[in-house]
Design a protein around this motif. Structure first.
Motif, mmCIF file in Angstrom:
data_model
loop_
_atom_site.group_PDB
_atom_site.id
_atom_site.type_symbol
_atom_site.label_atom_id
_atom_site.label_comp_id
_atom_site.label_asym_id
_atom_site.label_seq_id
_atom_site.Cartn_x
_atom_site.Cartn_y
_atom_site.Cartn_z
ATOM 1 N N VAL A 126 0.861 -1.176 0.000
ATOM 2 C CA VAL A 126 0.000 0.000 0.000
ATOM 3 C C VAL A 126 0.903 1.234 0.000
ATOM 4 N N PRO A 127 0.975 1.928 -1.153
ATOM 5 C CA PRO A 127 1.825 3.121 -1.248
ATOM 6 C C PRO A 127 1.373 4.210 -0.289
ATOM 7 N N ASP A 128 2.300 5.038 0.144
ATOM 8 C CA ASP A 128 2.023 6.100 1.107
ATOM 9 C C ASP A 128 1.248 7.250 0.483
ATOM 10 N N GLU A 129 1.466 7.501 -0.803
ATOM 11 C CA GLU A 129 0.889 8.697 -1.414
ATOM 12 C C GLU A 129 -0.559 8.535 -1.846
ATOM 13 N N GLY A 130 -1.191 7.440 -1.469
ATOM 14 C CA GLY A 130 -2.602 7.262 -1.768
ATOM 15 C C GLY A 130 -2.896 6.531 -3.062
ATOM 16 N N SER A 131 -1.875 6.044 -3.743
ATOM 17 C CA SER A 131 -2.108 5.247 -4.948
ATOM 18 C C SER A 131 -2.826 3.958 -4.574
ATOM 19 N N ALA A 132 -3.371 3.301 -5.571
ATOM 20 C CA ALA A 132 -4.085 2.044 -5.334
ATOM 21 C C ALA A 132 -3.143 0.989 -4.762
ATOM 22 N N PRO A 133 -3.640 0.179 -3.842
ATOM 23 C CA PRO A 133 -2.840 -0.918 -3.301
ATOM 24 C C PRO A 133 -2.405 -1.859 -4.426
ATOM 25 N N ARG A 134 -1.211 -2.425 -4.278
ATOM 26 C CA ARG A 134 -0.699 -3.368 -5.277
ATOM 27 C C ARG A 134 -0.669 -4.764 -4.672
ATOM 28 N N PRO A 135 -1.573 -5.627 -5.111
ATOM 29 C CA PRO A 135 -1.524 -7.004 -4.617
ATOM 30 C C PRO A 135 -0.327 -7.718 -5.228
ATOM 31 N N TYR A 136 0.272 -8.605 -4.458
ATOM 32 C CA TYR A 136 1.395 -9.379 -4.967
ATOM 33 C C TYR A 136 0.883 -10.417 -5.970
ATOM 34 N N THR A 137 1.531 -10.456 -7.128
ATOM 35 C CA THR A 137 1.346 -11.536 -8.091
ATOM 36 C C THR A 137 2.727 -11.891 -8.599
ATOM 37 N N LEU A 138 2.903 -13.096 -9.039
ATOM 38 C CA LEU A 138 4.203 -13.519 -9.556
ATOM 39 C C LEU A 138 4.638 -12.623 -10.714
ATOM 40 N N GLU A 139 3.686 -12.255 -11.566
ATOM 41 C CA GLU A 139 3.996 -11.423 -12.723
ATOM 42 C C GLU A 139 4.413 -10.013 -12.323
ATOM 43 N N GLN A 140 3.972 -9.563 -11.170
ATOM 44 C CA GLN A 140 4.274 -8.205 -10.712
ATOM 45 C C GLN A 140 5.189 -8.201 -9.479
ATOM 46 N N ALA A 141 5.925 -9.281 -9.281
ATOM 47 C CA ALA A 141 6.796 -9.383 -8.103
ATOM 48 C C ALA A 141 7.780 -8.217 -8.031
ATOM 49 N N HIS A 142 8.254 -7.766 -9.187
ATOM 50 C CA HIS A 142 9.220 -6.664 -9.200
ATOM 51 C C HIS A 142 8.652 -5.376 -8.601
ATOM 52 N N SER A 143 7.334 -5.244 -8.564
ATOM 53 C CA SER A 143 6.744 -4.026 -8.007
ATOM 54 C C SER A 143 6.909 -3.949 -6.487
ATOM 55 N N PHE A 144 7.368 -5.021 -5.882
ATOM 56 C CA PHE A 144 7.648 -5.038 -4.445
ATOM 57 C C PHE A 144 9.133 -4.747 -4.170
ATOM 58 N N TYR A 145 9.840 -4.193 -5.166
ATOM 59 C CA TYR A 145 11.284 -3.957 -5.064
ATOM 60 C C TYR A 145 11.657 -3.118 -3.838
ATOM 61 N N GLU A 146 10.757 -2.275 -3.367
ATOM 62 C CA GLU A 146 11.073 -1.394 -2.243
ATOM 63 C C GLU A 146 11.493 -2.144 -0.988
ATOM 64 N N VAL A 147 11.032 -3.374 -0.823
ATOM 65 C CA VAL A 147 11.400 -4.124 0.383
ATOM 66 C C VAL A 147 12.909 -4.334 0.440
ATOM 67 N N LEU A 148 13.566 -4.365 -0.722
ATOM 68 C CA LEU A 148 15.007 -4.607 -0.774
ATOM 69 C C LEU A 148 15.819 -3.453 -0.205
ATOM 70 N N GLU A 149 15.180 -2.297 -0.039
ATOM 71 C CA GLU A 149 15.871 -1.135 0.513
ATOM 72 C C GLU A 149 15.962 -1.187 2.035
ATOM 73 N N THR A 150 15.284 -2.150 2.632
ATOM 74 C CA THR A 150 15.337 -2.379 4.074
ATOM 75 C C THR A 150 16.245 -3.583 4.318
ATOM 76 N N LYS A 151 17.092 -3.506 5.303
ATOM 77 C CA LYS A 151 17.940 -4.666 5.608
ATOM 78 C C LYS A 151 17.057 -5.870 5.879
ATOM 79 N N ARG A 152 17.455 -7.001 5.359
ATOM 80 C CA ARG A 152 16.630 -8.206 5.442
ATOM 81 C C ARG A 152 16.306 -8.590 6.881
ATOM 82 N N GLN A 153 17.302 -8.556 7.745
ATOM 83 C CA GLN A 153 17.040 -8.946 9.136
ATOM 84 C C GLN A 153 16.030 -8.003 9.775
ATOM 85 N N ASP A 154 16.164 -6.715 9.507
ATOM 86 C CA ASP A 154 15.217 -5.741 10.048
ATOM 87 C C ASP A 154 13.813 -6.000 9.510
#
Length: 161
Positions: A49-77
């Motif tokens: 769910v983006p902060d700026e009010g855009s539509a939520p993005r459900p995870y799908t295998l085809e759109q997995a790359h749209s979850f790229y932001e998680v990689l900016e957080t250290k994995r353990q955290d």
């Protein structure tokens, strides 16, 4: 519902837990640096769910790359926050942690071939995930499009077949 986790989430959200989003409610579990939130909907499907009010993005295998932001957080955290939030909601933390599609998100980012994001993806991988990502990591290690430092990092992560 056949999925006990989905049943628990549905009951929690129906009782007013979680937060509203376009089209219903969801349980936010991790807030990313951008302010976007990663969580689960009532069907126990991952959602961003983006902060700026855009539509939520459900995870799908085809759109997995749209979850790229998680990689900016250290994995353990990321994993620690995910588990803590699940426990706080009274949900099975380990089940939620293992249901997160980390491998497919990493693979999709590696497939995009963007040097900076590729480096983040390689650093995000757990040792237990290396074998499943071996082919994608091997491709990065051989890519002349990647900076030398990224290729070397990938080379160090390649496990025997």
């Amino acid at each position: 519902m056949d999925n006990p986790l989905a049943t628990q989430l549905h009951e929690l959200l129906e009782a007013g837990g979680g937060e509203p989003m376009t089209g219903g409610r969801y349980l936010p579990l991790v807030t990313l640096d951008s302010g976007a939130r990663v969580g689960l909907d009532a069907a126990a499907s991952w959602i961003l769910v983006p902060d700026e009010g855009s539509a939520p993005r459900p995870y799908t295998l085809e759109q997995a790359h749209s979850f790229y932001e998680v990689l900016e957080t250290k994995r353990q955290d990321f994993d620690d926050t995910l588990e803590e939030a699940a426990r706080a909601a009274g949900l099975p933390a380990e089940e939620i942690l293992f249901s997160f599609p980390a491998i497919s998100i990493v693979r999709s980012v590696l497939d995009k071939g963007l040097p900076y994001m590729t480096r983040l993806a390689l650093l995000w991988v757990r040792n237990t995930e290396l074998r499943e990502l071996r082919d994608a990591i091997l491709t990065v290690s051989r890519s002349q499009e990647m900076p030398i430092a990224v290729r070397e990092l990938a080379t160090h992560l390649v496990v025997p077949a």
